[in-house]
Each structure stands twice: as C-alpha cells, then as structure tokens.
Enzyme design. Structure first.
Site, short mmCIF file in Angstrom:
data_model
loop_
_atom_site.label_atom_id
_atom_site.label_comp_id
_atom_site.label_asym_id
_atom_site.label_seq_id
_atom_site.Cartn_x
_atom_site.Cartn_y
_atom_site.Cartn_z
N ASP A 17 -72.81 -6.87 -17.71
CA ASP A 17 -72.69 -7.40 -16.35
C ASP A 17 -73.98 -7.02 -15.63
OD1 ASP A 17 -71.95 -8.36 -13.95
OD2 ASP A 17 -70.10 -7.19 -13.78
N LEU A 18 -74.93 -7.96 -15.58
CA LEU A 18 -76.33 -7.64 -15.30
C LEU A 18 -76.55 -6.72 -14.12
CD1 LEU A 18 -79.26 -7.91 -16.08
CD2 LEU A 18 -79.42 -9.91 -14.61
N ASP A 19 -76.02 -7.08 -12.96
CA ASP A 19 -76.32 -6.28 -11.78
C ASP A 19 -75.25 -5.25 -11.48
OD1 ASP A 19 -78.75 -7.35 -11.33
OD2 ASP A 19 -78.10 -8.82 -9.84
N GLU A 20 -74.36 -5.02 -12.44
CA GLU A 20 -73.24 -4.14 -12.17
C GLU A 20 -73.17 -3.00 -13.18
OE1 GLU A 20 -70.41 -4.64 -9.90
OE2 GLU A 20 -71.66 -6.07 -8.81
#
Lengths: 288, 288, 288, 288
Positions: free
Chosen positions: C229-232
C-alpha cells in the site's frame, strides 16, 4: 503619544477594492485616534480584504456611538462589515463539557488568572461529573443528560440557557456529542470545537486506537469553528506532540489531551482578541 | 483587483506620532496603489513606528522616481525614513565562510532553487577549502588568509571586495573570525551573523563542550545583525534542537549545525523580504 | 573500559518469551564484549521483543563469523532473527528521484559531509533534470523515462540496476511515480518513501491545494517503508511546520519541502543506524 | 507472556565494567522475571554505567525482600547502587510555592487526574495566597513567612515539615527564595527546581526584562535538581516558546510561565518514573 492604556480594537472585512485601507486609516487620523498596530491581509483567491487595528483615542470624549455615527457612511461605500471592541471587553463564554476535564480545567485556570479575558457565566454538560470543578470557580453548572429520544429537547434547553445567559461564544471543550444540524446552524461561527487530528487523519470511533495501529509518530489537535459539517469547520489553529512506539493507545490519548487543551486555549484567545476572521471555509488569523 | 503579479514593498519607520499610518495609506489610495498587506507596529517603549506594506500599482505609468517625488514631502513632516523595493529585487549578497560548509551549502541551495531571491556575486574565505562548492555554483571565490599581523590588511581587502562587487548584505556563514571594531562599524546593520546559542548561554572557547559539561537538553542558534559587540548584535531570529545525554560534544556540534543553517536562512530571508527593522538594540520582525 | 572506537551494533527480534534479553547479554558478557548501550522493547500487543545493543569487543580476535558460529544455536531456541553490523558499515543506497531536488540535495550533502554513513553508488530518475547535481558528486545517474506502456520494462530496468549495484536500501526521494505491486513487493522493507502528510490527511491530486482550501495551519511529512500500500507503509518518522493564512498553495509546497527533506534524512539515518524494526504495520524506532 | 499489569522498575548505576548488564539480566532470567523494556547507557567520559529495566515477575511469591537478598551480593561485586520500585509507587512530594500558581495548579491537576503518580501530603509557602487552591485539593498548606532575620528558623521549620510528612521529593514550583547552602545540601538530589532560561542566559533581577531589552525571539525554562549552586544544578529537561517584538516584558513573563509549568511537570514525571540518573554535574534521562 502611546500609552500603557489597553487599546481599542477595530476589525473589518469587505470585498477587495481600491481604498479599503484608506477609508479606515484616514478616519482614524482625522478623528485623532492613535494607531498602535495594524494587520491587514487581502486574500487574492477569495478577493476579500481583512483588517485589524489596535488604536488609542487621544480625546476624552471618545465614544463608540460617535465612532459608529461618523464611520457608518464610509463603511457603506465598501460594503464593509466592521466591529469595535472596547479595551476591557470580556465576552460571555458558555463552556460545554462531557466527562473529560482537561480542557475545562485549563480554560478555567486561564480565566481565573486573567490570561483569558472572558466571563464564564455558565457551564453545561450531559454528565454530572465536572460539577465540583465548576462549583469551586463559583460558576453555575447545568446537567442536561441526553439520549437519542431526548436530544431535540436537550438541545432546545441548551439554546434556552445560551440565551438566558446572553452568551457570545460557546466553547465545546470535549463535549463529545454530535450536534444536530439545527444546533450547528444556530452556533455557526459562534462556537469553537476541539478535536483530535492525527497524521494521517482518522475518522470514526477510537481514533487514537486507529492511529496506534498505523504506528503514528505524532498526535495532534485542531481547534475550529462549528459549522454544519461538525468536525470540518474552518480551522483556527492546530497543535502537535511527538510520540513513539512505547505509546500504547491510552498513552496517545494522554499526549493528545495535553495538546488539545493548549490548542483550544489558543483558539479561544485568538477569537476573544478579535484576531480571527472567517473567509469561506478558511480563516484569516492575525496571531501573535 | 488583486493580481498574481508580485507586489512592491514599502517600508518605513519614524517617531510615534498621530497620523503616521494615514500619511502612507492616504498616498497609496490617492495614487491608485492597491494595498495587499499591511503590518504596522508601534513600539511604545522606544516610541517608534514601523510599517511594511505590500502593494500593487494599478496604473501602467508607475515609477519609483514618481513615487519618491510625490511622497518625499509627506515623509519629511514625520521624519520618516522610508524605502521602496521592487517586486523582483535581488540584493547582492557576499557570503563569508571559514571551513564549515553547512551554512554555505544551504544558502547556495536556496539561492539556486529560487527560495532565496538574492544574487551571490562573491564568496570570501580565510581558507581555501570551500572553493569547489563555490565553483560548482559559478561564483568567484576569494581566499584571503588572515593572521594577527595581516588582519588590518586582510580586512581592508575584504572591504575592497565588498565595494568592488557592490554588495548590499554580508552574510557571515560561520566565518569564525573576530572582526575588528572598524570592520564591525563598516558592516553595522549590513551584515548578518549566526552563532550558537545554548541554554544557559556559554561564552568563550568550545561552547558545545561547555554545554555538554552542564548536561544541556537543548542546543540553539541565534542569527543577528553585526554591530560593535560582535556576538550581541540585535537578534533577528533564533532556533532550537532537543538533545539528550547520549549526545557527546561532537554530537552537539552536529545538531547545532542543523539548527544554525535553518536559522541563518530564515534571518537572511526576512532581511531580503524587508521584514526586519532595527529598533535600537532590538529588532521588529514582521515574519511569516 | 569504554573507548572512542565506534561500537558494533547488534539487533534482534523474536517472539516475547522469558529469557530473550538474557540469551543475548549473557553471551555478550561471556565473550568479553563490552555493552555500551541497550534499548529493548517488548510490544505487549504484538507479543514481540526487539533489542538493539551497541557493544565494543575487548579481545583482538573478534570476528563476526565467530560471533555467528557461537550465537546461532542460542538464537535458534528463541526463533530470534538477529543481525550484526560493523562499526563503519556503509550500506549501499540507491536514490530515486523525479524533478524535485530538495530531498536529493539534502541527502547528498549529508552523505558528502559524513553525517550519513552511506554509499550512494547510483541515482535513478524518470527525468534528466537532476543529472548535473549527481555529476558534481561523481555518482552515476540513470535516466529511465516512464510511460504507461513502458512501465513494466522501466521497472524491470530499475530492478536490474538495483541488483547490478548491489543495493541495500532504496530511497524514494520524491520519485513521484506509483510503483507497481510487483516492484512494491520487491522493495518491501528495503525502500523508504517520503510523502506529504497534512492535517487532516488529503489524498489524491494536488494535496497542498486541498489543504489550502481547508485552511490548515500546519503542513507535515511522513517517512515510511514501502509496502504494497504505497503511501500507507509502516511509518518511521514524521515532521511538521506551522503555516498561516498568508501561505497560498505554492507557499505550502515550499514549506512542505523543507519538512520533507529533514524528515526523510532522519528516517534514512535511523534505518542506517539500525534503529528501526518492523512490527507488522508499525515500527519500533529506538531514536536518538 | 506480557501483561497489562504495570511493571516493576529496576534502576542501577555503577562504574563501567565488563559484565554490568549481564549481572542484572542473568538474575532477571534466572528468577523468572519478564523484562518488558531496557534502557542502558554507558557514559564513556564519566566511565559510569546506568540501567533502567521494567520487568514483570512471573511467579506469585515475588517479594522485594527476596529480590534484595538474592541480588545484593551480585551487585556488590560491581559496586552497584540499585533500587527497586513497585508498580504503583507514589512518592511523597512536598510542593513549595510563593505567590505564582501556574506551576502549582498544573501539578495538582496532573496529580488529581492521575497523570502524575504522586502523593502531595503538604504544600509549603512563604505567602498565604495559594491556600484556597490547596484547600480545594484537601492538602495541608503551611504558611511560613520569611525575612532575612527569620530565614534560619524558617528553613529549620521547612525541614521539620519535610521530615514530619516523610517527604521523598521536594518540588520548588516557583518558590522564589534563595535557599541557604545548608538547605541546598539537605535537598541535594532530592529537590527539583524550575527557572527561566533565556537565550542568551540572563542572570540577576528581572530576567524577562533583560531578555526583552536584547530582543530575544524565544523564552525558555529549565528544570533541574537543586545542588549547592542554586540555579545551576544538573539539568533534567528544558522547554522553549517562540516570541516576537510585540511581546513586552509582561508578555514574555506570561509565555515563560506556560513553558515553565510544562517543563516542571515533565521533570517531575521523569523523576517519579525513575528515568533520571545523576552523573556528576549532568543527568542521564531515559525519557519517553
């Protein structure tokens, strides 16, 4: 020329037009009012002008009525909404609480010691818990319990109290209730709320627990005006605290409370000192 | 009415007198100059008035010469010292360094990327070490070594360079030399210095080592104008970093450098944006 | 007993069990390794143990092979994953960038001046813009443009470069591309990303513009590990800057960049110093 | 393995010697005490070792007496000074005040709400002003006025009260009196003081006025142990607040009070949680 007498405060807002500053400052000079401090800002997106002036009248016969009489026609030309606040103005603030007392205790302490120039004629709560604290400060405390069924009546009672006590500002000091759209509308621009505000933002129940799950390294708080979108009204000020992995959800709550109370105090102080202007969904804050 | 064009900046200071604001704002309105932002402050102790205005001329034939011609006589009545700064003003800044490059690197980066609107026509050092960094930025680098004997001559050479390059502001970016009283006087109000500033303050050699001995939990930095008391000139801004027991003196130095470079950048930025006013031993800073 | 020699670092994690500390410290004492500093933490929710020790071997014939040989069977009893890091360990870091250079410039400056003990054998970008900066630091720069069609191939080329240069850690220093799930998986726990992180959180395009619309009074940044989850991904550290109404979206971007670069540097430093442990979706960070 | 039961705290210090950690952790493991958290630090300058462990006994028959009996001989080998603190330990704290109540109010609030695990059996003041606040919290308040002549007797009375109430820690919450060398010696390491701490440091009367003269942009506070040099004892923690030119001396005082109370609270909390160790003129603080 200047004096240790606390100054009067003049605040105004109007559409961005040539001459908005001049119409104010020319009147100040012509009337012999000494200008101690000006902040003006022109929001080039909203195309709106905001100004706050602290000034000291030099003549003995200054009166706000005379000021109003003389200034009104000038203001009209610019569709200017303006307000004059006297040096020792103490707005009448109702504090609404639930069971948490960290914000209430801080506000009452600031009130008692003169850091916050307010009257607190009434405290309203849906729980009886904080009555002793109110009592010690000699402030009437109204316990208005609330359930899904009694909500309309309870909110009507709240409004009645606000009117009975002639309230200027409502501070939701962790009141923990979702206000009805009607009450929100009634309080629009006249109530300040504090809510947790974490990085990234967490909505819904148990926000600190959600934040802990994500392993946040900071917790924060946002103080804002109430509008119809309860937790999304125009932001006045925000604060932050660092945390680390050793902070479990209950520790985040404790850290969060520390920043909540400071942030709420700052917002109320800015409001009382007439430093905050609404500009659509945003605010202009001439902080200090 | 407002526009994305960068505004002109008007700054002024004069003794506190009734009408100081009006003389400025009335002229602005009469001349059709749109006022985007005002900050004014009246120092009631120093009895001095300070004002900074960002404004956008609405007519095509605006010229600073015309402004000066029209405004001069008004200013005179108030013994007002004033200055007009054009939107894309880039003051000519000489950076003086020794061997440490943390401040120089930061300033050149901000310069290169447009965060700092300055020209850097010359870098002067008493050591050759930082020449490569200057070269990469295509900036002339003068290596003027200094000893007790050559100090008068070296400082004369520095002044010659400052004049040759028509310098507006000197930034002592960890120059590490005690300037002579003569050079201090020459630079008075035209040079910004950065020095460590710890809690409590430590003077003399090896300040970070002294601070470590005391077990400080914070290190700081102070950016200030140079005056005849080298490290005690009027403060522009200050910064701080937390440290703990695991920071040995060399770690304090590293933490200190981080806060030094940010603090120096902010001071230079405020100066360049005409946000700083001298008021005796203090400054008025309309920061943002 | 202690010495100015930089210590070795031992890190380990395993399920929470009685004796986890003892198995480590007993071996240290028995082997004559002097323990300079310990941080241990037991996550009572995840039921997992984490420890970081700095130690100085007292004997001349210390070797990591011998340590491994002797310690392995002890570690096994506790399903302990452990790692030994030598004093002058400099992990091989690939920096990936797009057009913004604020993070790259800061990392390279810290690298060049020894504040960050890393090798930077390669810089990879989807744009040619930052090549001069890489050149000045004598670091190979690969320009791998990317389009929707070429994305699979470009990512394959990225992976090839990472393997060719034997990379330990990837730093996404404002790379501005959404990585494919495959590349995310490949980089899981081995890549650090920086993203804006505002109060409240704004997702989607133009986050600073959204934040401005809401009138935020703070902007922030979050450095985290890449996961699917790229930005998480798990947060390593976060930073914050105050702003006010006079900050238009472009000003928020500038303020945001300042906090982004400091926050990313801190995250990389913590990682390099073996201060960060993954614990599910969270991290344990023994910061200093 | 871990549990929501609050852990015991073990703290120790001794000269830096091989095996200091092992002697502790080996005993913990052998006795079946589960280690939740360790912080150890070896001061390579002072050549001294410090350790703090939170642990949870796994057996039902744990007793501090048994711990002492078993551990004493091990500790002796290392000249180790050690202490065992039970989970719900509430040290008996005497608060000494003068007329300012910002620190007292904050400490009592934290005490009342359980943020600070202390008993406050007595408040001592040289003025009667704060008695109502003490009364509301049901705490005995002793008004012991002081003059140059009565100082020896007054301090003797203070000591008598501290002994009568069996006090573990004295907090000078803006007591505003210079203690005699005798009382300082009596309180050495057992009393925490808070004082203003500005940049640069200002000694003598009216420190905030001096700071204002210098135009400081920050005010701070330092909490430290009392030793024979009253305001220069080992620093526990420090805090800071930003100010600007619009803050006159009385405003600096108000801002200073805000940071004083938070800083003092943190120092007391660290002390109570056994996070602070004296190391000559410095402290080691395992903060969280």
């Amino acid at each position: 020329m200047t004096s240790p007498i606390k100054p009067w405060i003049f605040t105004a807002t109007c559409p961005s037009l040539l001459g908005t500053v001049d119409v104010v400052t020319r009147y100040m000079a012509a009337s012999g009012h000494y200008v101690d401090e000006i902040h003006s800002f022109d929001d080039r997106e909203a195309k709106r002008f905001f100004i706050r002036i602290e000034f000291t009248p030099q003549s003995d016969d200054f009166s706000p009525e005379k000021f109003a009489e003389e200034f009104a026609s000038r203001a009209e030309q610019f569709q200017m909404e303006w307000e004059l606040t006297e040096p020792n103005h103490r707005p009448r603030v109702a504090i609404m609480v639930s069971k948490y007392d960290h914000c209430l205790n801080d506000l009452l302490y600031r009130h008692r010691t003169g850091q916050l120039n307010i009257e607190v004629p009434v405290i309203i709560s849906n729980h009886p818990d904080l009555e002793p604290l109110a009592k010690w400060h000699d402030i009437p405390y109204y316990h208005l319990p609330i359930t899904a069924e009694t909500k309309p009546q309870q909110e009507a009672d709240v409004i009645k109290l606000l009117e009975q006590y002639d309230i200027d500002l409502v501070v939701l000091a962790r009141y923990m209730q979702v206000l009805s759209p009607d009450l929100c509308r009634y309080l629009d621009g006249k109530a300040i709320n504090i809510h947790h505000s974490l990085l990234p933002g967490f909505k819904g129940a148990k926000p600190y627990h959600q934040a802990w799950e994500k392993g946040v390294k900071m917790v924060g708080a946002t103080a804002h005006y109430v509008n119809n979108d309860l937790d999304e009204g125009p932001i006045i000020t925000q604060g932050i605290q660092q945390v680390d992995h050793a902070h479990y959800p209950e520790d985040l709550v404790a850290k969060g409370q520390d920043i909540e109370r400071v942030t709420l105090f700052n917002a109320v102080r800015y409001h009382v000192q007439k430093r905050v202007f609404l500009s659509g969904s945003r605010t202009v804050v001439f902080s200090n």
